[in-house]
Design a protein around this motif. Sequence first.
Motif, PDB file in Angstrom:
ATOM      1  N   ALA A  73       0.830  -1.208   0.000  1.00 28.74           N
ATOM      2  CA  ALA A  73       0.000   0.000   0.000  1.00 28.74           C
ATOM      3  C   ALA A  73       0.861   1.254   0.000  1.00 28.74           C
ATOM      4  CB  ALA A  73      -0.941  -0.008   1.202  1.00 28.74           C
ATOM      5  N   VAL A  74       1.910   1.257   0.806  1.00 28.48           N
ATOM      6  CA  VAL A  74       2.829   2.398   0.843  1.00 28.48           C
ATOM      7  C   VAL A  74       3.496   2.585  -0.513  1.00 28.48           C
ATOM      8  CG1 VAL A  74       5.061   3.172   1.755  1.00 28.48           C
ATOM      9  CG2 VAL A  74       3.279   2.388   3.322  1.00 28.48           C
ATOM     10  N   ALA A  75       3.987   1.492  -1.094  1.00 32.46           N
ATOM     11  CA  ALA A  75       4.686   1.575  -2.374  1.00 32.46           C
ATOM     12  C   ALA A  75       3.770   2.093  -3.474  1.00 32.46           C
ATOM     13  CB  ALA A  75       5.247   0.207  -2.750  1.00 32.46           C
ATOM     14  N   ALA A  79      -3.683   5.972  -0.097  1.00 32.85           N
ATOM     15  CA  ALA A  79      -3.128   6.248   1.228  1.00 32.85           C
ATOM     16  C   ALA A  79      -4.129   6.004   2.340  1.00 32.85           C
ATOM     17  CB  ALA A  79      -2.616   7.686   1.295  1.00 32.85           C
ATOM     18  N   LEU A  80      -5.413   6.042   2.034  1.00 35.46           N
ATOM     19  CA  LEU A  80      -6.442   5.800   3.054  1.00 35.46           C
ATOM     20  C   LEU A  80      -6.348   4.417   3.665  1.00 35.46           C
ATOM     21  CD1 LEU A  80      -9.632   7.563   1.655  1.00 35.46           C
ATOM     22  CD2 LEU A  80      -8.480   8.012   3.839  1.00 35.46           C
ATOM     23  N   ALA A  81      -5.642   3.497   3.005  1.00 38.84           N
ATOM     24  CA  ALA A  81      -5.429   2.172   3.591  1.00 38.84           C
ATOM     25  C   ALA A  81      -4.681   2.278   4.918  1.00 38.84           C
ATOM     26  CB  ALA A  81      -4.656   1.283   2.615  1.00 38.84           C
ATOM     27  N   GLY A  82      -3.922   3.349   5.100  1.00 35.77           N
ATOM     28  CA  GLY A  82      -3.183   3.551   6.334  1.00 35.77           C
ATOM     29  C   GLY A  82      -3.880   4.476   7.309  1.00 35.77           C
ATOM     30  N   GLY A  83      -5.075   4.934   6.965  1.00 33.92           N
ATOM     31  CA  GLY A  83      -5.815   5.804   7.859  1.00 33.92           C
ATOM     32  C   GLY A  83      -5.841   7.238   7.378  1.00 33.92           C
ATOM     33  N   PRO A  84      -6.732   8.053   7.942  1.00 39.61           N
ATOM     34  CA  PRO A  84      -6.876   9.447   7.481  1.00 39.61           C
ATOM     35  C   PRO A  84      -5.639  10.298   7.714  1.00 39.61           C
ATOM     36  CG  PRO A  84      -8.216   9.015   9.441  1.00 39.61           C
ATOM     37  CD  PRO A  84      -7.718   7.694   8.967  1.00 39.61           C
ATOM     38  N   ALA A  85      -4.927  10.085   8.817  1.00 41.43           N
ATOM     39  CA  ALA A  85      -3.725  10.891   9.073  1.00 41.43           C
ATOM     40  C   ALA A  85      -2.655  10.605   8.024  1.00 41.43           C
ATOM     41  CB  ALA A  85      -3.183  10.603  10.466  1.00 41.43           C
ATOM     42  N   LEU A 104       2.930   7.050   9.967  1.00 38.65           N
ATOM     43  CA  LEU A 104       1.513   7.260  10.284  1.00 38.65           C
ATOM     44  C   LEU A 104       0.621   6.155   9.732  1.00 38.65           C
ATOM     45  CD1 LEU A 104       1.245  11.109   9.678  1.00 38.65           C
ATOM     46  CD2 LEU A 104       0.824   9.937  11.848  1.00 38.65           C
ATOM     47  N   ALA A 105       1.072   5.489   8.674  1.00 41.14           N
ATOM     48  CA  ALA A 105       0.286   4.420   8.069  1.00 41.14           C
ATOM     49  C   ALA A 105       0.338   3.123   8.874  1.00 41.14           C
ATOM     50  CB  ALA A 105       0.761   4.161   6.639  1.00 41.14           C
TER      51      ALA A 105
END
Length: 276
Positions: free
Chosen positions: A40-42, A99-105, A147-148
């Motif tokens: 997800a990050v990549a 990026a939402l896979a890691g949360g809103p922040a 943060l993710a």
Amino acid sequence: MSTRVLGLLRASHPEPAAAVTVVAALLAAGVGHSAAGVVAVALTVLASQLAVGWSNDLIDAERDAAVGRTDKPVTTGEVTRPTLARATAVAAVAVPVLALAGGPAAAACATLGLVSALLYNRPLKSTPVSVLPYAVSFGALPAFVVLALPGSPVPPAWLVAAAALLGAGAHFANVLPDLADDARTGVRGLPHRFGPVGSRLAAAGLLLAATVALVLGPPGPPSWTGLSAVAAAVAVPAVGWYAGRATAGRSATAFRAVLVVALIDVVLLVTSGRLV
């Protein structure tokens, strides 16, 4: 169709896009992301890099044509401006969604990094604050990765500061080979105002500061590896400057020297992530 796809690939600035994506994936693995989290990050970072690269070639199309940049697909007709515009929009929208896979922040941080980089392409590239988007976008990268993580832990200040310093140094180094072409087309960012010598010194100083932050920032005493990295960050630019005096390609030599220090910083950045 194949020519258009190849043109889009070339216009994406594939080498730095791949390098930043790989660094983000390694950092994600280093701070403890699962396999799905690393992916997800990549994907988020790759989408961001694609949007920035395509936007850059779209905005600079006329300037690149004016200086005869035959390495730019949009100037050779491999890809059209409308195609670049659509590709940029799709990639930009994909960034916060992925990026939402890691949360809103995490999504907000990734979006901040993207917006900052796009603002560099226009209008900040030709202003005295051209270094600011580099610092913000590079600093946002490790912050997004941390943060993710589950629970969205607060990114260490030293990690964000080191990445921001690395980004600022990369800005001065990245512009060195293009100072002459930029001058012909009216680009007057901060490195252009510093000139070749000032930009080399700024790049070396900022990358040294990034190295020191990565070595002294984590808890505990610095390792011998870290101290060796600081010594290298001092010695390599000096050797590059001295070697460049005896050659015709001074900027290229200095550019390669600061790239070596940047590589050292990237290795330290990735390994330091294990301490988050």
